[in-house]
Motif scaffolding. Structure first.
Motif, PDB file in Angstrom:
ATOM      1  N   ARG A  84       0.816  -1.266  -0.077  1.00 39.27           N
ATOM      2  CA  ARG A  84      -0.052   0.064  -0.003  1.00 39.27           C
ATOM      3  C   ARG A  84       0.923   1.237   0.053  1.00 39.27           C
ATOM      4  O   ARG A  84       2.043   1.156   0.236  1.00 39.27           O
ATOM      5  CB  ARG A  84      -0.911  -0.112   1.309  1.00 39.27           C
ATOM      6  N   THR A  85       0.151   2.384  -0.289  1.00 43.28           N
ATOM      7  CA  THR A  85       0.917   3.635  -0.233  1.00 43.28           C
ATOM      8  C   THR A  85       1.049   4.245   0.977  1.00 43.28           C
ATOM      9  O   THR A  85       0.263   3.869   2.076  1.00 43.28           O
ATOM     10  CB  THR A  85       0.323   4.719  -1.157  1.00 43.28           C
ATOM     11  N   TYR A  86       2.088   5.237   1.086  1.00 45.48           N
ATOM     12  CA  TYR A  86       1.958   5.782   2.696  1.00 45.48           C
ATOM     13  C   TYR A  86       0.842   6.533   2.978  1.00 45.48           C
ATOM     14  O   TYR A  86       0.241   6.640   3.991  1.00 45.48           O
ATOM     15  CB  TYR A  86       3.205   6.880   2.630  1.00 45.48           C
ATOM     16  N   LEU A  87      -0.057   6.932   1.952  1.00 45.44           N
ATOM     17  CA  LEU A  87      -1.335   7.698   2.157  1.00 45.44           C
ATOM     18  C   LEU A  87      -1.970   6.736   2.755  1.00 45.44           C
ATOM     19  O   LEU A  87      -2.919   7.017   3.892  1.00 45.44           O
ATOM     20  CB  LEU A  87      -1.649   8.310   1.008  1.00 45.44           C
ATOM     21  N   GLU A  88      -1.955   5.511   2.242  1.00 46.25           N
ATOM     22  CA  GLU A  88      -3.158   4.462   2.715  1.00 46.25           C
ATOM     23  C   GLU A  88      -2.888   4.082   4.079  1.00 46.25           C
ATOM     24  O   GLU A  88      -3.704   3.955   4.826  1.00 46.25           O
ATOM     25  CB  GLU A  88      -3.213   3.492   1.566  1.00 46.25           C
ATOM     26  N   TYR A  89      -1.559   3.774   4.354  1.00 44.57           N
ATOM     27  CA  TYR A  89      -1.189   3.260   5.591  1.00 44.57           C
ATOM     28  C   TYR A  89      -1.227   4.330   6.832  1.00 44.57           C
ATOM     29  O   TYR A  89      -1.888   3.985   7.764  1.00 44.57           O
ATOM     30  CB  TYR A  89       0.491   2.906   5.713  1.00 44.57           C
ATOM     31  N   ASN A  90      -0.881   5.572   6.584  1.00 49.21           N
ATOM     32  CA  ASN A  90      -1.262   6.742   7.556  1.00 49.21           C
ATOM     33  C   ASN A  90      -2.648   6.869   7.718  1.00 49.21           C
ATOM     34  O   ASN A  90      -3.228   7.269   8.940  1.00 49.21           O
ATOM     35  CB  ASN A  90      -0.511   7.841   7.035  1.00 49.21           C
ATOM     36  N   THR A  91      -3.560   6.677   6.621  1.00 51.29           N
ATOM     37  CA  THR A  91      -4.844   7.177   6.639  1.00 51.29           C
ATOM     38  C   THR A  91      -5.467   5.840   7.712  1.00 51.29           C
ATOM     39  O   THR A  91      -6.393   6.034   8.484  1.00 51.29           O
ATOM     40  CB  THR A  91      -5.664   7.054   5.333  1.00 51.29           C
ATOM     41  N   ALA A  92      -5.052   4.748   7.315  1.00 51.68           N
ATOM     42  CA  ALA A  92      -5.606   3.537   8.092  1.00 51.68           C
ATOM     43  C   ALA A  92      -5.140   3.783   9.363  1.00 51.68           C
ATOM     44  O   ALA A  92      -5.940   3.223  10.555  1.00 51.68           O
ATOM     45  CB  ALA A  92      -5.196   2.161   7.387  1.00 51.68           C
ATOM     46  N   LEU A  93      -3.876   4.102  10.038  1.00 50.08           N
ATOM     47  CA  LEU A  93      -3.503   4.220  11.204  1.00 50.08           C
ATOM     48  C   LEU A  93      -4.457   5.351  11.930  1.00 50.08           C
ATOM     49  O   LEU A  93      -4.700   5.076  13.269  1.00 50.08           O
ATOM     50  CB  LEU A  93      -1.974   4.534  11.354  1.00 50.08           C
ATOM     51  N   PHE A  94      -4.559   6.445  11.165  1.00 49.71           N
ATOM     52  CA  PHE A  94      -5.502   7.611  11.942  1.00 49.71           C
ATOM     53  C   PHE A  94      -7.078   6.924  12.116  1.00 49.71           C
ATOM     54  O   PHE A  94      -7.019   7.035  13.431  1.00 49.71           O
ATOM     55  CB  PHE A  94      -5.336   8.745  10.930  1.00 49.71           C
ATOM     56  N   ILE A  95      -7.471   6.345  11.321  1.00 47.52           N
ATOM     57  CA  ILE A  95      -8.791   5.901  11.450  1.00 47.52           C
ATOM     58  C   ILE A  95      -8.806   4.824  12.625  1.00 47.52           C
ATOM     59  O   ILE A  95      -9.891   4.690  13.546  1.00 47.52           O
ATOM     60  CB  ILE A  95      -9.422   5.312  10.223  1.00 47.52           C
ATOM     61  N   LEU A  96      -7.677   4.030  12.796  1.00 47.79           N
ATOM     62  CA  LEU A  96      -7.514   3.379  13.735  1.00 47.79           C
ATOM     63  C   LEU A  96      -7.432   3.611  15.386  1.00 47.79           C
ATOM     64  O   LEU A  96      -7.898   3.219  16.304  1.00 47.79           O
ATOM     65  CB  LEU A  96      -6.482   2.246  13.481  1.00 47.79           C
ATOM     66  N   LEU A  97      -6.602   4.894  15.243  1.00 49.13           N
ATOM     67  CA  LEU A  97      -6.416   5.332  16.529  1.00 49.13           C
ATOM     68  C   LEU A  97      -7.047   6.269  17.120  1.00 49.13           C
ATOM     69  O   LEU A  97      -7.473   6.482  18.098  1.00 49.13           O
ATOM     70  CB  LEU A  97      -4.879   5.896  16.530  1.00 49.13           C
ATOM     71  N   CYS A  98      -7.832   7.066  16.147  1.00 45.29           N
ATOM     72  CA  CYS A  98      -8.596   8.285  16.319  1.00 45.29           C
ATOM     73  C   CYS A  98      -9.855   8.137  17.365  1.00 45.29           C
ATOM     74  O   CYS A  98     -10.062   8.760  18.260  1.00 45.29           O
ATOM     75  CB  CYS A  98      -9.020   9.109  15.057  1.00 45.29           C
ATOM     76  N   PRO A  99     -10.582   6.913  16.986  1.00 46.05           N
ATOM     77  CA  PRO A  99     -11.608   6.310  17.870  1.00 46.05           C
ATOM     78  C   PRO A  99     -11.133   6.261  19.354  1.00 46.05           C
ATOM     79  O   PRO A  99     -11.838   6.787  20.188  1.00 46.05           O
ATOM     80  CB  PRO A  99     -12.041   5.176  17.277  1.00 46.05           C
ATOM     81  N   PHE A 100     -10.022   5.999  19.783  1.00 49.50           N
ATOM     82  CA  PHE A 100      -9.611   5.847  20.977  1.00 49.50           C
ATOM     83  C   PHE A 100      -9.530   7.064  21.597  1.00 49.50           C
ATOM     84  O   PHE A 100      -9.471   7.484  22.634  1.00 49.50           O
ATOM     85  CB  PHE A 100      -8.163   5.133  21.324  1.00 49.50           C
ATOM     86  N   ALA A 101      -8.854   8.129  20.867  1.00 47.24           N
ATOM     87  CA  ALA A 101      -8.738   9.570  21.336  1.00 47.24           C
ATOM     88  C   ALA A 101     -10.282  10.267  21.556  1.00 47.24           C
ATOM     89  O   ALA A 101     -10.528  10.974  22.387  1.00 47.24           O
ATOM     90  CB  ALA A 101      -7.954  10.231  20.322  1.00 47.24           C
ATOM     91  N   LEU A 102     -11.071   9.875  20.629  1.00 45.50           N
ATOM     92  CA  LEU A 102     -12.363  10.532  20.747  1.00 45.50           C
ATOM     93  C   LEU A 102     -13.121   9.737  22.138  1.00 45.50           C
ATOM     94  O   LEU A 102     -13.664  10.619  22.749  1.00 45.50           O
ATOM     95  CB  LEU A 102     -13.275  10.237  19.598  1.00 45.50           C
ATOM     96  N   ALA A 103     -12.892   8.442  22.270  1.00 48.20           N
ATOM     97  CA  ALA A 103     -13.683   7.899  23.337  1.00 48.20           C
ATOM     98  C   ALA A 103     -13.020   8.400  24.764  1.00 48.20           C
ATOM     99  O   ALA A 103     -13.673   8.424  25.692  1.00 48.20           O
ATOM    100  CB  ALA A 103     -13.214   6.317  23.241  1.00 48.20           C
ATOM    101  N   TYR A 104     -11.728   8.844  24.761  1.00 48.06           N
ATOM    102  CA  TYR A 104     -11.135   9.412  25.792  1.00 48.06           C
ATOM    103  C   TYR A 104     -11.454  10.944  26.193  1.00 48.06           C
ATOM    104  O   TYR A 104     -11.879  11.294  27.192  1.00 48.06           O
ATOM    105  CB  TYR A 104      -9.619   9.308  25.772  1.00 48.06           C
ATOM    106  N   LEU A 105     -11.782  11.661  24.780  1.00 50.98           N
ATOM    107  CA  LEU A 105     -11.998  13.086  25.230  1.00 50.98           C
ATOM    108  C   LEU A 105     -13.428  13.265  25.217  1.00 50.98           C
ATOM    109  O   LEU A 105     -13.809  14.410  26.204  1.00 50.98           O
ATOM    110  CB  LEU A 105     -11.229  13.810  23.982  1.00 50.98           C
ATOM    111  N   PHE A 106     -14.445  12.530  24.636  1.00 49.91           N
ATOM    112  CA  PHE A 106     -15.772  13.108  24.449  1.00 49.91           C
ATOM    113  C   PHE A 106     -16.348  12.937  26.130  1.00 49.91           C
ATOM    114  O   PHE A 106     -16.990  13.912  26.818  1.00 49.91           O
ATOM    115  CB  PHE A 106     -16.726  11.961  23.867  1.00 49.91           C
ATOM    116  N   PRO A 107     -15.903  11.932  26.997  1.00 50.31           N
ATOM    117  CA  PRO A 107     -16.562  11.855  28.350  1.00 50.31           C
ATOM    118  C   PRO A 107     -15.969  12.889  29.243  1.00 50.31           C
ATOM    119  O   PRO A 107     -16.644  13.283  30.144  1.00 50.31           O
ATOM    120  CB  PRO A 107     -16.409  10.398  28.767  1.00 50.31           C
TER     121      PRO A 107
END
Length: 246
Positions: A84-107
């Motif tokens: 895969r390209t760097y764009l695809e890898y970094n996009t996948a990594l962001f989408i995998l990690l961002c939900p955890f950040a949102l789960a921590y910040l929203f509450p």
């Protein structure tokens, strides 16, 4: 790839349920399958929120350049997802990690919007406990510092103020134990009339170190009511029908 997405979605959803007070205080009531579905529900919401967030950010030039040049996504994901390209890898990594950040910040952000985290917590617990009259009664007595009388399954009777209740967690609700500051205690006789035997004068002291506390299991509470000493004495002095007939 499907497993790589499913596990983070479920874990992020469960973490959000665990951190967000209205959901955390209800977790003890959820069956295994229901909890699994709720975790999936909120995990998917966080996943889609992350995707929208990324779409907005990717329109910025410096973000787009970073996604196309950073190697961290490739280093972490290229074994699981090759070619895969760097764009695809970094996009996948962001989408995998961002939900955890949102789960921590929203509450943490939502209570701040109400102006007081403690007031937010209190209002949440009051709403949750409405389905149990005893839980609701004891919690209101705790918040309002109301003097109450508790009749126990062993016929013991306690009058006092609720100092603390067990906080709900993922295993149990608030119906565990309560800490009572006693004012009077006694028992019910064979006719179920209340006989007080102990007056806890120390309970009226302003010295916190001299105050007593009794831990009571809520399962053993048979009845609970507000207590007014004058009203109690008036009722206690009123003869019952059998006494009148004699």
């Amino acid at each position: 790839m499907g497993i790589l997405l499913t596990i983070p979605i479920l874990v992020a959803g469960f973490w959000f349920c665990h951190l967000h007070p209205p959901l955390r205080y209800k977790m003890h009531r959820a069956e295994n399958q229901y909890l699994y579905l709720r975790s999936a529900q909120y995990g998917l919401c966080l996943f889609f929120a992350s995707s929208i967030f990324l779409t907005i950010l990717s329109n910025l030039d410096f973000v787009s350049k970073a996604l196309n040049s950073w190697t961290i996504g490739y280093e972490l994901l290229h074994i699981a997802i090759p070619a895969r390209t760097y764009l695809e890898y970094n996009t996948a990594l962001f989408i995998l990690l961002c939900p955890f950040a949102l789960a921590y910040l929203f509450p943490r952000v939502l209570p701040l919007l109400t102006g007081s985290t403690e007031a937010y917590k209190t209002s949440v617990i009051q709403k949750i406990l409405k389905d149990s009259p005893l839980d609701s009664f004891l919690f209101d007595a705790l918040i309002n510092e109301t003097q109450i009388m508790l009749s126990m399954s062993d016929k013991k009777v306690y009058v006092g103020f609720v100092l603390n209740m067990g906080e709900p967690n993922e295993h149990n609700g608030m119906d565990q134990e309560i800490l009572l500051q006693p004012v009077l205690s006694g028992y019910r006789n064979s006719n179920l009339k209340v006989i007080f035997t102990t007056d806890y004068n120390l309970a009226q002291s302003n010295d916190q170190s001299r105050k007593l506390g009794i831990v009571l299991k809520q399962d053993n509470i048979v009845s609970a009511t507000k207590f007014d000493n004058d009203l109690f004495n008036d009722i206690a002095d009123t003869p019952v029908k059998d006494e009148i007939s004699h």
